[in-house]
Design an enzyme around this catalytic site. Structure first.
Site, PDB file in Angstrom:
ATOM      1  N   TRP A  31      -2.838  -2.647  -1.755  1.00 50.49           N
ATOM      2  CA  TRP A  31      -2.568  -4.088  -1.901  1.00 50.49           C
ATOM      3  C   TRP A  31      -3.469  -4.744  -0.876  1.00 50.49           C
ATOM      4  O   TRP A  31      -3.259  -4.606   0.336  1.00 50.49           O
ATOM      5  CB  TRP A  31      -1.095  -4.382  -1.623  1.00 50.49           C
ATOM      6  CG  TRP A  31      -0.724  -5.804  -1.876  1.00 50.49           C
ATOM      7  CD1 TRP A  31      -0.335  -6.355  -3.054  1.00 50.49           C
ATOM      8  CD2 TRP A  31      -0.702  -6.876  -0.914  1.00 50.49           C
ATOM      9  NE1 TRP A  31      -0.086  -7.699  -2.900  1.00 50.49           N
ATOM     10  CE2 TRP A  31      -0.304  -8.041  -1.593  1.00 50.49           C
ATOM     11  CE3 TRP A  31      -0.988  -6.962   0.445  1.00 50.49           C
ATOM     12  CZ2 TRP A  31      -0.174  -9.276  -0.967  1.00 50.49           C
ATOM     13  CZ3 TRP A  31      -0.862  -8.193   1.077  1.00 50.49           C
ATOM     14  CH2 TRP A  31      -0.458  -9.335   0.361  1.00 50.49           C
TER      15      TRP A  31
ATOM     16  N   CYS B 205       0.846  -1.180   0.000  1.00 53.52           N
ATOM     17  CA  CYS B 205       0.000   0.000   0.000  1.00 53.52           C
ATOM     18  C   CYS B 205       0.888   1.237   0.000  1.00 53.52           C
ATOM     19  O   CYS B 205       1.879   1.315   0.713  1.00 53.52           O
ATOM     20  CB  CYS B 205      -0.943   0.073   1.188  1.00 53.52           C
ATOM     21  SG  CYS B 205      -2.143  -1.231   1.245  1.00 53.52           S
TER      22      CYS B 205
ATOM     23  N   GLU C 130      17.026 -18.431  -7.084  1.00 55.09           N
ATOM     24  CA  GLU C 130      16.676 -17.068  -7.485  1.00 55.09           C
ATOM     25  C   GLU C 130      16.139 -17.051  -8.920  1.00 55.09           C
ATOM     26  O   GLU C 130      15.174 -16.346  -9.218  1.00 55.09           O
ATOM     27  CB  GLU C 130      17.913 -16.163  -7.318  1.00 55.09           C
ATOM     28  CG  GLU C 130      17.775 -14.731  -7.775  1.00 55.09           C
ATOM     29  CD  GLU C 130      16.650 -13.949  -7.093  1.00 55.09           C
ATOM     30  OE1 GLU C 130      16.042 -14.435  -6.126  1.00 55.09           O
ATOM     31  OE2 GLU C 130      16.359 -12.837  -7.567  1.00 55.09           O
TER      32      GLU C 130
ATOM     33  N   ASN D  78      -1.893   2.034   5.725  1.00 59.79           N
ATOM     34  CA  ASN D  78      -1.070   0.911   5.275  1.00 59.79           C
ATOM     35  C   ASN D  78      -0.755   0.086   6.508  1.00 59.79           C
ATOM     36  O   ASN D  78      -0.289   0.628   7.499  1.00 59.79           O
ATOM     37  CB  ASN D  78       0.218   1.467   4.624  1.00 59.79           C
ATOM     38  CG  ASN D  78       1.245   0.391   4.335  1.00 59.79           C
ATOM     39  OD1 ASN D  78       0.925  -0.788   4.242  1.00 59.79           O
ATOM     40  ND2 ASN D  78       2.490   0.815   4.190  1.00 59.79           N
ATOM     41  N   GLY D  79      -0.988  -1.231   6.444  1.00 64.31           N
ATOM     42  CA  GLY D  79      -0.719  -2.077   7.612  1.00 64.31           C
ATOM     43  C   GLY D  79      -1.923  -2.945   7.905  1.00 64.31           C
ATOM     44  O   GLY D  79      -2.837  -3.064   7.076  1.00 64.31           O
TER      45      GLY D  79
ATOM     46  N   GLU E 201       7.556 -15.481 -10.475  1.00 66.02           N
ATOM     47  CA  GLU E 201       6.851 -14.289 -10.002  1.00 66.02           C
ATOM     48  C   GLU E 201       6.412 -13.358 -11.130  1.00 66.02           C
ATOM     49  O   GLU E 201       5.423 -12.654 -10.985  1.00 66.02           O
ATOM     50  CB  GLU E 201       7.653 -13.538  -8.939  1.00 66.02           C
ATOM     51  CG  GLU E 201       8.888 -12.848  -9.434  1.00 66.02           C
ATOM     52  CD  GLU E 201       9.646 -12.155  -8.308  1.00 66.02           C
ATOM     53  OE1 GLU E 201       9.018 -11.648  -7.388  1.00 66.02           O
ATOM     54  OE2 GLU E 201      10.886 -12.113  -8.390  1.00 66.02           O
TER      55      GLU E 201
ATOM     56  N   LYS F 118      12.445 -15.731  -9.960  1.00 61.50           N
ATOM     57  CA  LYS F 118      12.234 -14.662 -10.954  1.00 61.50           C
ATOM     58  C   LYS F 118      11.234 -15.114 -12.011  1.00 61.50           C
ATOM     59  O   LYS F 118      10.361 -14.360 -12.408  1.00 61.50           O
ATOM     60  CB  LYS F 118      13.540 -14.292 -11.653  1.00 61.50           C
ATOM     61  CG  LYS F 118      14.540 -13.470 -10.913  1.00 61.50           C
ATOM     62  CD  LYS F 118      14.141 -12.058 -10.595  1.00 61.50           C
ATOM     63  CE  LYS F 118      13.397 -11.999  -9.302  1.00 61.50           C
ATOM     64  NZ  LYS F 118      14.116 -11.744  -8.101  1.00 61.50           N
TER      65      LYS F 118
ATOM     66  N   LYS G 213       5.888  -4.531  -3.772  1.00 61.39           N
ATOM     67  CA  LYS G 213       7.331  -4.439  -3.576  1.00 61.39           C
ATOM     68  C   LYS G 213       7.767  -4.543  -2.128  1.00 61.39           C
ATOM     69  O   LYS G 213       8.688  -5.261  -1.793  1.00 61.39           O
ATOM     70  CB  LYS G 213       7.801  -3.125  -4.183  1.00 61.39           C
ATOM     71  CG  LYS G 213       9.292  -2.915  -4.127  1.00 61.39           C
ATOM     72  CD  LYS G 213       9.952  -3.573  -5.299  1.00 61.39           C
ATOM     73  CE  LYS G 213      11.449  -3.510  -5.222  1.00 61.39           C
ATOM     74  NZ  LYS G 213      12.052  -4.677  -5.871  1.00 61.39           N
TER      75      LYS G 213
ATOM     76  N   HIS H  73      16.588 -37.339  -6.325  1.00 66.18           N
ATOM     77  CA  HIS H  73      15.788 -37.721  -5.157  1.00 66.18           C
ATOM     78  C   HIS H  73      14.326 -37.307  -5.318  1.00 66.18           C
ATOM     79  O   HIS H  73      13.626 -37.150  -4.328  1.00 66.18           O
ATOM     80  CB  HIS H  73      16.395 -37.117  -3.887  1.00 66.18           C
ATOM     81  CG  HIS H  73      17.795 -37.592  -3.656  1.00 66.18           C
ATOM     82  ND1 HIS H  73      18.086 -38.816  -3.119  1.00 66.18           N
ATOM     83  CD2 HIS H  73      18.985 -37.016  -3.952  1.00 66.18           C
ATOM     84  CE1 HIS H  73      19.396 -38.976  -3.068  1.00 66.18           C
ATOM     85  NE2 HIS H  73      19.962 -37.895  -3.568  1.00 66.18           N
TER      86      HIS H  73
ATOM     87  N   ARG I 225       4.047  -0.427  -4.761  1.00 66.59           N
ATOM     88  CA  ARG I 225       3.774  -0.954  -3.420  1.00 66.59           C
ATOM     89  C   ARG I 225       2.430  -1.678  -3.336  1.00 66.59           C
ATOM     90  O   ARG I 225       2.127  -2.327  -2.336  1.00 66.59           O
ATOM     91  CB  ARG I 225       3.759   0.196  -2.402  1.00 66.59           C
ATOM     92  CG  ARG I 225       5.048   0.956  -2.327  1.00 66.59           C
ATOM     93  CD  ARG I 225       4.920   2.090  -1.341  1.00 66.59           C
ATOM     94  NE  ARG I 225       4.858   1.593   0.001  1.00 66.59           N
ATOM     95  CZ  ARG I 225       5.900   1.440   0.794  1.00 66.59           C
ATOM     96  NH1 ARG I 225       7.096   1.759   0.367  1.00 66.59           N
ATOM     97  NH2 ARG I 225       5.757   0.975   2.007  1.00 66.59           N
TER      98      ARG I 225
HETATM   99  C1  F6R Z   1      11.427 -11.103  -5.334  1.00 65.42           C
HETATM  100  C2  F6R Z   1      11.348 -10.072  -4.336  1.00 65.42           C
HETATM  101  C3  F6R Z   1      10.959 -10.466  -2.961  1.00 65.42           C
HETATM  102  C4  F6R Z   1      11.779  -9.674  -1.935  1.00 65.42           C
HETATM  103  C5  F6R Z   1      11.258  -9.969  -0.517  1.00 65.42           C
HETATM  104  C6  F6R Z   1      12.099  -9.283   0.542  1.00 65.42           C
HETATM  105  O1  F6R Z   1      11.834 -10.597  -6.573  1.00 65.42           O
HETATM  106  O2  F6R Z   1      11.562  -8.927  -4.593  1.00 65.42           O
HETATM  107  O3  F6R Z   1      11.091 -11.830  -2.770  1.00 65.42           O
HETATM  108  O4  F6R Z   1      13.112 -10.033  -2.050  1.00 65.42           O
HETATM  109  O5  F6R Z   1       9.941  -9.531  -0.408  1.00 65.42           O
HETATM  110  O6  F6R Z   1      12.083  -7.907   0.381  1.00 65.42           O
HETATM  111  P1  F6R Z   1      13.174  -6.986   1.047  1.00 65.42           P
HETATM  112  O7  F6R Z   1      14.477  -7.320   0.415  1.00 65.42           O
HETATM  113  O8  F6R Z   1      12.731  -5.599   0.733  1.00 65.42           O
HETATM  114  O9  F6R Z   1      13.176  -7.295   2.510  1.00 65.42           O
END
Ligand code: F6R
Length: 616
Positions: free
Chosen positions: A73, A2, A489, A99-100, A496, A493, A611, A512, A27
């Site tokens: 969000w 948010c 990772e 937000n929260g 997501e 990527k 984000k 396994h 956000r």
């Molecule tokens: C994936 C991604 C998330 C963040 C996670 C932690 O691309 O961006 O998995 O890595 O939400 O976020 P931070 O690093 O801001 O604590």
């Protein structure tokens, strides 16, 4: 999660709010709304993007010099017009953006319903709006006038959970009341104007003078005044900071998406992260942020790394680096697990929290837990002034610059760079590394940005490979040693942003279980650069090939062995194997980017994600 923006001053609030919401849209982007104060309080809100909100505003609507906006969000209640913020209290005396999560909202709601309150939305935020109004109206006949801010303060004392919020009262329409607990808020100070936002991006166009609110702060703001207090109504001294963030850093700069821009920014991000810390000429490495705790770090009995998501993957690379270079036992934990599982934390333990945003709720809570158990907690964060650097005693900033694409790219490589430097510095100091090994690593790290540039030149080739996987339903990523976290990772990527199910595995684990999935429709992306387990990964590739899997291998330049086995190879320059994550992750980022684009996905704002995960 948010985004919040509010304004009081001399400019037309609507322009600032809409522009600000667009900057905060990363956000949360399932609904948006604004409240503009003219003679009345006018609320406009809808499900969808900020652009949808913009399209329902007409010229007559957008007057007034005070207002607030929100991009959502969803937590409580689906993304609908009604659940979008701002929320008005039942009698229209208060309006709020939040937000929260208000954790005790159902109990509060029942109490308010018993007092005759009814609710239009399913949100916890509307409960808070009504609670504030209820407190206010309960004191309406007091001999001593009861202010709107006092109603907010008293209501917040009844609330459990997290909030960053802004309230406007009908009785004091020239005033913004902002409060923070757990969810970030920053106030921008202009001349006869103030801005409030979840982060500095909507503000920097107007001022670089800001105050980051602390938990428990309540700010009462008019065009010409700012009064900072806490929940007990004790005056707080504002700590005014100057932020060094440029407008072009938060714009797309000619790229189609933020994610692509940020992938391409990685050579610079790594250089900036090393600048002033790593000297190629002097063969020296100095991490100023760790100066005061370096002795404790050197002699640590155990290091615990806590993080979430991509930052957790960087932490896993960090574990391998720290154990290899320093021989200090190191463990990596998901912050969300760590905080709820009664972990063993010994007094001399060092905890490193890694976070791009510096606001991740679970990581923050894990930090509190580690602190309360007596551990020394350090931070590796990207957003300057965010909550985690303020909660930790020392740390190292990544200087990746603002990361706006929801999928993290440059933050990951900058985090790995910091962890590499930390492991090198500690390892050299505690004799885990010889002088020669240390100096060779400095040389190698210095060359990484240049090597990434070379990989980026192959983007067109990676784009072609994306054609092969764009219609897949599943994908498997395999790696060993330092490249296992990269496999995780790469898979994250892909899933997501393209919504293709993908799994990352240590290559040897394939036998396994996951090998059962392999057939001619399964792309298997193998990280196979030259290191001590190269022969083993070559065998794993053979095993996939025997089952007709489509093999895309990331290999060291000049590798002919794997070229003869794999369907496609993407070459990366040679490097010390401990630094290979910084190179091998680049083609995987590009591969997921191009795959998502080819599938028509919204790369920068993937569905259901946001984000900065400020709720647990
Ligand atoms: C994936 C991604 C998330 C963040 C996670 C932690 O691309 O961006 O998995 O890595 O939400 O976020 P931070 O690093 O801001 O604590």
């Amino acid at each position: 999660m948010c985004g919040i923006v509010a304004y009081v001053g001399k400019r037309k609030a609507s322009n600032i709010l809409i522009k600000g919401l667009k900057r905060l849209e990363y956000r949360g982007y399932d609904s948006a709304g604004i409240a503009l104060i003219n003679n009345d309080i006018n609320v406009y809100k809808c499900q969808g993007r900020v652009s949808d909100l913009e399209s329902i505003l007409t010229e007559e609507d957008i007057h007034g010099f005070v207002g607030m906006g929100h991009t959502r969000w969803a937590t409580h209640g689906e993304p609908t017009d009604i659940n979008a913020h701002p929320h008005e209290s039942m009698n229209g005396d208060f309006i709020i953006i939040h937000n929260g999560i208000i954790e005790n909202y159902s109990k509060l709601k029942i109490g308010l319903e018993n007092e005759g309150y009814s609710f239009k939305s399913e949100t916890d935020t509307e409960v808070l709006a009504n609670l504030i109004e209820y407190v206010f109206l309960s004191h309406i006949n007091d001999d001593i006038p009861f202010s709107a801010e006092e109603a907010v303060r008293q209501a917040l004392l009844m609330v459990e959970g997290a909030y960053g919020l802004v309230v406007i009262a009908k009785s004091e329409k020239d005033k913004l009341i902002a409060a923070r607990k757990g969810s970030p808020l920053v106030i921008g100070i202009g001349k006869e104007e103030y801005f409030i936002a979840s982060d500095a991006t909507p503000i920097i166009e107007y001022t670089n003078s800001v105050i980051y609110l602390n938990d428990g702060d309540i700010a009462i703001i008019t065009k010409n005044s700012l009064n900072l207090t806490n929940l007990k109504n004790v005056s707080q001294k504002p700590d005014i900071k100057t932020i060094d963030l440029k407008l072009d850093e938060i714009e797309k700069g000619g790229f189609e998406h933020y994610m692509l821009k940020e992938i391409y920014e990685q050579p610079k991000a790594i250089k900036d992260t090393c600048r002033g810390r790593l000297s190629f000429e002097a063969k020296a490495l100095k991490l100023g942020g760790l100066h005061d705790v370096f002795e404790e770090l050197k002699s640590a009995k155990r290091i615990l790394i806590i993080a979430c998501g991509t930052s957790w993957h960087a932490g896993l690379v960090g574990e391998y680096l720290l154990e290899e270079f320093t021989r200090i036992p190191t463990e990596v934990e998901y912050a969300s697990e760590f905080r709820y599982r009664n972990p063993v934390i010994n007094k001399g333990d060092i905890v490193i929290a890694i976070s791009q945003s510096g606001e991740t709720a679970d990581t923050l809570a894990a930090i509190q837990l580690a602190k309360s158990a007596g551990a020394l907690v350090l931070g590796v964060c990207n957003v300057v002034g965010s909550s985690i650097p303020r909660e930790t005693v020392a740390g190292v900033y990544t200087h990746a610059g603002p990361e706006i694409g929801v999928a993290s790219t440059k933050a990951f490589t900058a985090q790995v760079t910091v962890l590499t430097m930390m492991a090198m510095a500690i390892g050299y100091a505690n004799k885990g590394l010889t002088k020669k090994e240390y100096e060779d690593l400095i040389d190698e790290l210095y060359l990484i940005p240049e090597k990434i540039e070379k990989i980026l030149e192959k983007a067109d080739f990676v784009e072609k490979i994306a054609d092969l996987i764009k219609d897949a339903n599943n994908a498997l990523y395999l790696g060993r040693g330092y490249l296992f976290p990269v496999a995780l990772e790469g898979a994250l990527k892909l899933k997501e942003i393209s919504y293709i199910h993908a799994e990352g595995y240590p290559a040897a684990e394939m036998k396994h279980g996951p090998i059962a999935l392999i057939d001619d429709k399964m792309p298997v992306i193998v990280l196979a650069t030259k290191d001590h387990s190269y022969d083993k990964i070559v065998s794993n590739i053979q095993e996939v090939k025997a089952r007709k899997g489509l093999i895309i291998a990331v290999v060291t330049e000049g590798d002919t062995t794997i070229k003869n086995m794999a369907d496609y190879v993407i070459e990366v320059p040679h490097s010390d194997f401990a630094l290979a994550p910084l190179l091998t992750v680049i083609p995987l980022q590009l591969l997921s980017y191009y795959t998502a684009v080819k599938r028509g996905c919204n790369v920068d704002q993937p569905r259901n994600l946001a984000k900065s995960v400020t709720v647990e």
